[in-house]
Design an enzyme around this catalytic site. Structure first.
Site, short mmCIF file in Angstrom:
data_model
loop_
_atom_site.label_atom_id
_atom_site.label_comp_id
_atom_site.label_asym_id
_atom_site.label_seq_id
_atom_site.Cartn_x
_atom_site.Cartn_y
_atom_site.Cartn_z
N GLU A 35 3.15 6.44 0.35
CA GLU A 35 2.87 5.15 0.98
C GLU A 35 1.89 5.32 2.13
OE1 GLU A 35 3.09 1.06 2.14
OE2 GLU A 35 3.21 2.17 0.26
N GLU A 86 -6.31 2.22 1.45
CA GLU A 86 -6.45 0.78 1.24
C GLU A 86 -7.34 0.13 2.28
OE1 GLU A 86 -2.75 -1.63 -0.59
OE2 GLU A 86 -2.24 -0.44 1.16
N LYS A 112 -3.78 -9.75 -2.41
CA LYS A 112 -2.41 -9.69 -1.91
C LYS A 112 -1.39 -9.78 -3.04
CE LYS A 112 0.83 -9.49 1.10
NZ LYS A 112 1.04 -8.19 1.76
N LYS A 123 -1.77 3.47 2.33
CA LYS A 123 -2.20 2.61 3.42
C LYS A 123 -3.55 3.05 3.97
CE LYS A 123 0.81 -0.42 3.38
NZ LYS A 123 0.70 -0.24 1.93
N TRP A 169 -10.70 -13.99 -7.53
CA TRP A 169 -10.77 -12.54 -7.38
C TRP A 169 -11.38 -12.04 -8.68
CZ3 TRP A 169 -8.30 -8.20 -9.69
CH2 TRP A 169 -8.42 -7.00 -8.97
N CYS A 180 -6.23 -14.91 -7.23
CA CYS A 180 -6.79 -16.23 -7.51
C CYS A 180 -5.81 -17.34 -7.17
CB CYS A 180 -7.16 -16.32 -8.99
SG CYS A 180 -8.34 -15.09 -9.53
N ASN A 228 -6.56 -18.97 -13.40
CA ASN A 228 -6.01 -17.69 -12.96
C ASN A 228 -5.62 -16.90 -14.20
OD1 ASN A 228 -6.23 -18.69 -10.40
ND2 ASN A 228 -4.03 -18.80 -10.00
N GLY A 229 -5.77 -15.57 -14.15
CA GLY A 229 -5.35 -14.73 -15.26
C GLY A 229 -6.54 -14.22 -16.06
N HIS A 236 0.54 24.94 -5.67
CA HIS A 236 0.26 24.73 -7.09
C HIS A 236 -1.03 23.95 -7.31
CE1 HIS A 236 4.07 26.45 -8.33
NE2 HIS A 236 4.67 25.73 -7.40
N ARG A 282 -4.19 -14.11 0.07
CA ARG A 282 -3.91 -13.38 -1.17
C ARG A 282 -5.11 -12.55 -1.63
NH1 ARG A 282 0.18 -16.95 -4.40
NH2 ARG A 282 -0.71 -15.95 -6.20
#
Length: 612
Positions: free
Chosen positions: A485, A492, A607, A489, A77, A2, A102-103, A508, A27
């Site tokens: 990572e 995402e 972001k 990616k 967002w 946001c 925001n928040g 396992h 973002r």
């Protein structure tokens, strides 16, 4: 995530409000909106919202001739309520108060019930609408009639993290902003003043900003501003000159920002190492020599990609410096009973420096008595940088793509410098070793460039991956976090389900998933664990799994039926994770392009994660 922009000026502020949130688009958001006070004889709120991009909001504002000298804008967002026009900010109350936020207000349900009982009608599912009605009620309460006091009284009721900006037709020349846990700045102009959640939003109109501190409330008008602290006392906050980022946010010849940022990594790592002529504690701040020399362990707090960077650093710190290193997911750390060590170095890692979970974890650690703190961050003006004693700035430049790439490799570069510094201060790094690792660091840009040259072969891999629904990533030792990572990616941006495991854990449980429809990516550097890894790969082939191996030139893994091999031209030793991640970034990127996803703005993600 946001974004907030507010402006009080002599001129029409609509272009400023739109350009400000346009600069925060990277973002991540799912709706946008603005509200201005039209300035007529009977001032009225004019609201405009969109569930498309900011460009659509701009077209709407232009079509209806929206103008005003005071206003607020927002990119949302979604947290409470779906991304709809009704739920888009700004939210209003009785046509007199408008709020952007925001928040998260954690106690919004209790406040909503209280306000509903008092006769306020709700038309959204958001927690933000509670703020608008509460400010409205406080303004009209006995002894009210002042927007600043109304916001002050309302925020005293909140639980959670927030940054808000409020305007009202009852006092049309005024914006009141407040923050607790989410960033907010005041921008200083010649004949106007501004509010924003990120100073970058204000660069077209001012480079002079004042950062609000925790609990501050700002009273912003065209001709002046005043800041009050959490106790309600006037507060003198310093003015900061924000440096413009130049042309780094331009796409240039690339198809997406993520692709551009992958290819910027040699330059970003080089910039991060600029001025590093030796391993020296002073790289981390004036007090670093004393602090880093006496800490007895390291506690890393981070989220997402930054958490994986910290996980790699654990191997480096323990191997080079010989001190314990623990890595915690920041969103989990503050909600468990932990045993504080006042002599530990608390290391927080974040691209934006505004990651809410990491900031909350840092605050929690400090409340537990941790006094030695260090931030590795890409934004010099961020909250995180201002709240830690020591800092290393990564100088990756603006990273627009939601899926972090160059921020990750520059974080790893800074973390390796930290590991070497801790080792040197403990007499565990000889002059010869220091020279060796400095040469390795300086060679990283060339090694990254060589990895980028493998793109054509990786595109061929991605054509196969794009048809799959699942993938498995394997790594051992310091390359296990790189496998994590790589899996992150892929999921995402391509929306292919991917998981990562230490290769030795295959038998396992995960081996049960392996068949010809499950591609298995393995990271195979020529290190001490290579032979163990080869055995794990044989387990995959024996079950019909198809292998995609990122190997060093001398790893001696042969391509063949069901085994695809890409070879990096050299082995970088302990620095190998920084190089081996590049093919995984390219694989995710090209698979996503083939699948036609929104690479730079993947669904449901943001972001800078500024809510817990």
């Amino acid at each position: 995530m946001c974004g907030i922009v507010g402006a009080a000026s002599r001129r029409n502020v609509v272009p400023v409000l739109i350009e400000g949130i346009r600069r925060l688009e990277y973002r991540g958001y799912d709706s946008s909106g603005l509200c201005v006070i039209d300035g007529g004889e009977r001032p009225a709120l004019e609201r405009c919202v969109s569930v498309a991009r900011v460009a659509d909001l701009a077209r709407q504002a232009d079509a209806c001739g929206l103008t005003g000298t005071v206003g607020i804008s927002h990119t949302r967002w979604a947290t409470h309520g779906a991304p709809t026009e009704d739920n888009a900010h700004p939210h209003t109350s009785h046509g007199e108060v408008a709020v952007v936020h925001n928040g998260i207000i954690e106690n919004f349900e209790a406040l909503r019930d209280e306000l509903a009982a008092a006769g306020y009608a709700f038309r959204t599912q958001t927690d933000t609408e509670v703020i608008a009605h509460l400010v409205h009620r406080e303004w009209h309460a006995p002894g009210g009639g002042d927007l600043f006091r109304a916001v002050q009284s309302a925020t005293a009721r909140f639980k959670g993290a927030y940054a808000i900006a409020v305007i009202s037709t009852l006092e049309p020349g005024r914006i009141v902003g407040a923050r607790a846990g989410s960033p907010l700045v005041v921008g200083l102009g010649e004949d106007d003043h501004y509010l924003a959640s990120d100073a970058a939003a204000l660069l077209p109109v001012t480079r002079r900003v004042v950062y609000l501190e925790e609990g501050d409330i700002a009273d912003v008008r065209r001709e002046r501003y005043t800041i009050f602290d959490a106790r309600g006392e006037p507060a003198d906050r310093p003015t900061t000159i924000v440096e413009a980022a130049g042309g780094q946010a331009e796409l240039g010849p690339y198809r997406h920002f993520m692709q551009k940022e992958i290819f910027e990594q040699p330059r970003a790592v080089s910039d991060t190492l600029e001025g590093v002529t030796g391993i020296d504690a002073a790289l981390f701040g004036p007090a670093a020599h004393e602090v880093l020399g006496r800490v007895d362990s390291v506690l890393v707090l981070a989220c997402g990609t930054s958490y994986y960077a910290g996980s790699v650093a654990r191997y480096w710190i323990e191997a080079l410096a010989g001190i314990p290193c623990h890595v915690e997911i920041a969103s989990e750390y503050r909600y468990r009973e932990s045993v504080p060590d006042p002599n530990a170095l608390v290391l927080v890692i974040s691209q934006s420096g505004e990651t809410a979970d990491t900031l909350a974890a840092l605050k929690h650690a400090q409340e537990l008595g941790h006094r030695h703190t260090l931030a590795i961050c890409n934004v010099p003006t961020s909250t995180m940088v201002r709240q830690t004693a020591l800092v290393y700035l990564t100088r990756a430049g603006i990273e627009v793509g939601v899926a972090s790439t160059k921020a990750f490799t520059t974080q790893l570069t800074a973390l390796f410098l930290l590991a070497c510094t801790l080792a040197k201060l403990r007499g565990r790094l000889t002059a010869e070793q220091e020279a060796y690792w400095l040469r390795g660091l300086r060679h990283l840009p060339a090694a990254l460039q060589a990895a980028l040259a493998l793109e054509p072969a990786i595109i061929a891999w991605s054509e196969k991956f794009a048809r799959k629904q699942h993938a498995l990533f394997l790594g051992r030792g310091q390359h296990y976090p790189i496998a994590l990572e790589g899996a992150l990616k892929l999921k995402e941006i391509s929306y292919i389900h991917a998981e990562a495991y230490p290769a030795g854990e295959l038998k396992h449980g995960p081996l049960a998933l392996v068949d010809r429809d499950m591609p298995v990516v393995a990271i195979a550097p020529n290190d001490a664990l290579l032979e163990k890894l080869k055995s794990n790969l044989q387990e995959v082939r024996a079950r019909g799994g198809e292998l995609y191996v990122v190997a060093d030139l001398d790893s001696h893994i042969a391509a063949g039926d069901g085994i695809h091999v890409i070879r990096l031209p050299e082995h970088a030793g302990l620095l190998s994770p920084i190089v081996h991640v590049v093919p995984l970034q390219l694989l995710a990127y090209h698979a996503a392009v083939i699948r036609g996803t929104d690479v730079d703005k993947p669904r449901n993600l943001a972001k800078s994660v500024t809510v817990e």
